[in-house]
Design a protein around this motif. Structure first.
Motif, PDB file in Angstrom:
ATOM      1  N   PRO A  18       0.807  -1.224   0.000  1.00  0.00           N
ATOM      2  CA  PRO A  18       0.000   0.000   0.000  1.00  0.00           C
ATOM      3  C   PRO A  18       0.844   1.281   0.000  1.00  0.00           C
ATOM      4  O   PRO A  18       0.404   2.311  -0.517  1.00  0.00           O
ATOM      5  CB  PRO A  18      -0.814  -0.118   1.300  1.00  0.00           C
ATOM      6  N   GLU A  19       2.065   1.204   0.541  1.00  0.00           N
ATOM      7  CA  GLU A  19       2.887   2.411   0.611  1.00  0.00           C
ATOM      8  C   GLU A  19       3.290   2.916  -0.777  1.00  0.00           C
ATOM      9  O   GLU A  19       3.600   4.094  -0.939  1.00  0.00           O
ATOM     10  CB  GLU A  19       4.144   2.188   1.462  1.00  0.00           C
ATOM     11  N   THR A  20       3.271   2.012  -1.774  1.00  0.00           N
ATOM     12  CA  THR A  20       3.604   2.448  -3.139  1.00  0.00           C
ATOM     13  C   THR A  20       2.585   3.460  -3.643  1.00  0.00           C
ATOM     14  O   THR A  20       2.946   4.509  -4.195  1.00  0.00           O
ATOM     15  CB  THR A  20       3.661   1.244  -4.096  1.00  0.00           C
ATOM     16  N   LEU A  21       1.303   3.169  -3.444  1.00  0.00           N
ATOM     17  CA  LEU A  21       0.264   4.119  -3.838  1.00  0.00           C
ATOM     18  C   LEU A  21       0.289   5.356  -2.953  1.00  0.00           C
ATOM     19  O   LEU A  21       0.000   6.464  -3.413  1.00  0.00           O
ATOM     20  CB  LEU A  21      -1.113   3.458  -3.771  1.00  0.00           C
ATOM     21  N   ASP A  22       0.636   5.174  -1.677  1.00  0.00           N
ATOM     22  CA  ASP A  22       0.746   6.324  -0.781  1.00  0.00           C
ATOM     23  C   ASP A  22       1.830   7.280  -1.263  1.00  0.00           C
ATOM     24  O   ASP A  22       1.639   8.510  -1.275  1.00  0.00           O
ATOM     25  CB  ASP A  22       1.058   5.866   0.647  1.00  0.00           C
ATOM     26  N   GLN A  23       2.971   6.737  -1.661  1.00  0.00           N
ATOM     27  CA  GLN A  23       4.072   7.570  -2.160  1.00  0.00           C
ATOM     28  C   GLN A  23       3.684   8.284  -3.448  1.00  0.00           C
ATOM     29  O   GLN A  23       4.017   9.443  -3.651  1.00  0.00           O
ATOM     30  CB  GLN A  23       5.308   6.700  -2.382  1.00  0.00           C
ATOM     31  N   ARG A  24       2.961   7.578  -4.309  1.00  0.00           N
ATOM     32  CA  ARG A  24       2.486   8.208  -5.536  1.00  0.00           C
ATOM     33  C   ARG A  24       1.525   9.352  -5.202  1.00  0.00           C
ATOM     34  O   ARG A  24       1.574  10.422  -5.798  1.00  0.00           O
ATOM     35  CB  ARG A  24       1.835   7.147  -6.408  1.00  0.00           C
ATOM     36  N   GLY A  25       0.641   9.141  -4.211  1.00  0.00           N
ATOM     37  CA  GLY A  25      -0.280  10.202  -3.794  1.00  0.00           C
ATOM     38  C   GLY A  25       0.457  11.415  -3.249  1.00  0.00           C
ATOM     39  O   GLY A  25       0.107  12.566  -3.544  1.00  0.00           O
ATOM     40  N   GLN A  26       1.503  11.162  -2.465  1.00  0.00           N
ATOM     41  CA  GLN A  26       2.302  12.266  -1.920  1.00  0.00           C
ATOM     42  C   GLN A  26       3.002  13.035  -3.037  1.00  0.00           C
ATOM     43  O   GLN A  26       3.116  14.264  -2.989  1.00  0.00           O
ATOM     44  CB  GLN A  26       3.317  11.721  -0.921  1.00  0.00           C
TER      45      GLN A  26
END
Length: 344
Positions: A224-232
Motif C-alpha cells: 500500500p505504501e507504493t500508492l501512498d508515495q504516488r499520492g504524496q
C-alpha cells in the motif's frame, strides 16, 4: 544482499517462471538453457519497474538451479534457488550505486570484476547483476571490457538499463540485448486479478498507472505504501502549481538532493501532465490517474492545453537529463519555469 528481488513463490507448471508479460524473453532464455548456449553477458533494457530485475533474478536461479530436468529450472525449492531468493547465494554478486551521485563508479565495477573472476563456490556459474547500468559513466563501463573480451567459462554478467543511449557500443556488441516492452493494460489487469487477488477496480487503476510497467503494478498491489508515495508525489505537484517562483525554487533545491528518488517522482508527474493533456483535448482515452480526475479538471480552469504540453515536454526533458552529469537543482529550476503560473 539481494536487491529488490520479488521472487518469493515457487513457479507453477502453467507458468514456469514468475515473470509476467515478457513471455518472448522467457522463451528465449529457456531455449538457451535447453541447448546449453548461455551467453557471458546479457543486457536487459526497459523502463524502471518493467520487470528487468525479476527476469534477471529468475534467470540467475535457472542458471544455478539443481533440478536435473533443465525444463524444470528454476525449481524454486532446491538449495541454490532458496539461497538466491533469500539473497545469500555466494555466487550471485551485485553492483552498488554511489549514494551521493547515483552513478556506478569505476572503483565499484573494478572490484566487482575482480570478484566475479573467482571460480564458483558451489554453483555452475558466477553471476553478477548490474542494476542501473545506464548510470555508469564511460570510464566505469570500460572496466567490464576485459571480462567481456576474455570471459571465464563460468561467468555470466546481467546488465540492467533503462535504455541503450548511454551504454557504450563496445558493451552492447558483446552482450545479448533483450528489450522489455510495456505490458498491455489488459494483460496487467489479468495478472493482478488472477495471480495477486486484486479487485478489478483496483487492478484497472494500477494497470493504467503503471504505464505498462508490470513490476510497478505488482509492487503497488502488494504494498500500500507504493500508492501512498504516488499520492504524496501528486500532492507535491499540485501544491507547487499553486505556489510562486520562490517556493518552486526552494522545492527544486530540496528535490535535487536525492537524484534517485527524483526519477521516480518525475515519472509520476509525467503521467499527471499527460492526463491533463488528454482532458484538455477532450480525448476519449481515460486518464491513468483516474482517481485524480476532479483535481485535474479544476486545474484546467486555470491553464490551457498548450501550457500542459509545455510542462509535459519540460518534465520529460528533465527526466532525460538525470542519467547525465547535470546540475540537478538547475535542471529543476528550468523545468519549473516552464510550468504554468497558476498563482492568481
Amino acid at each position: 544482499m539481494m536487491a529488490n528481488s520479488p521472487l518469493t513463490h515457487i513457479p507453477n507448471p502453467d507458468h514456469p517462471w514468475p515473470v509476467f508479460g515478457h513471455d518472448w524473453a522467457v522463451q528465449h532464455l529457456r531455449q538457451s538453457l535447453r541447448h546449453n548456449r548461455v551467453r557471458h553477458a546479457y543486457l536487459f533494457t526497459g523502463a524502471q519497474s518493467i520487470g528487468k530485475n525479476t527476469l534477471a533474478h529468475t534467470f540467475a536461479m535457472a542458471l544455478n538451479c539443481l533440478a536435473e530436468d533443465v525444463n524444470a529450472r528454476p525449481c524454486g525449492v532446491c538449495r541454490s534457488c532458496k539461497l538466491i531468493q533469500s539473497g545469500n547465494h555466494p555466487d550471485l554478486l551485485y553492483s552498488e550505486l554511489d549514494p551521493s551521485t547515483g552513478t556506478l563508479k569505476i572503483e565499484t565495477l573494478r572490484s566487482l570484476m575482480s570478484r566475479i573472476a573467482m571460480k564458483p563456490y558451489e554453483g555452475r556459474y558466477r553471476i553478477a547483476i548490474l542494476q542501473d547500468f545506464d548510470n555508469a559513466r564511460p570510464q566505469a563501463q570500460d572496466a567490464l571490457l576485459k571480462t567481456l573480451e576474455e570471459p571465464p567459462p563460468y561467468v555470466v554478467l546481467i546488465l540492467l538499463a533503462s535504455s541503450l543511449e548511454t551504454v557504450l557500443s563496445t558493451i552492447i556488441s558483446r552482450s545479448q540485448v533483450l528489450p522489455l516492452r510495456p505490458v498491455s493494460v489488459q494483460n496487467c489487469e489479468d495478472v493482478l486479478v488472477t495471480r495477486y487477488g486484486s479487485e478489478m477496480e483496483k487492478a484497472t487503476l494500477l494497470a493504467r498507472l503503471s504505464g505498462g510497467r508490470i513490476g510497478w503494478a505488482i509492487d503497488a498491489a502488494q504494498n500500500p505504501e507504493t500508492l501512498d508515495q504516488r499520492g504524496q508525489a501528486l500532492d507535491l505537484l499540485e501544491t507547487a502549481l499553486k505556489s510562486n517562483r520562490a517556493v518552486r525554487f526552494k522545492l527544486a533545491e530540496d528535490l535535487g538532493r536525492d537524484k534517485r528518488s527524483l526519477q521516480t517522482l518525475l515519472e509520476v508527474w509525467l503521467t499527471y501532465w499527460r492526463d491533463l493533456l488528454l482532458l484538455a483535448e477532450e480525448s476519449p482515452i481515460k486518464p491513468c490517474n483516474s482517481d485524480r480526475e476532479i483535481q485535474m479538471q479544476q486545474l484546467l480552469y486555470l491553464m490551457d492545453a498548450e501550457e500542459a504540453l509545455r510542462a509535459t515536454k519540460a518534465t520529460q526533458a528533465t527526466l532525460d537529463m538525470l542519467p547525465r552529469n547535470v546540475n540537478t537543482r538547475l535542471a529543476l529550476e528550468v523545468m519549473f519555469l516552464d510550468y504554468p503560473n497558476l498563482v492568481r
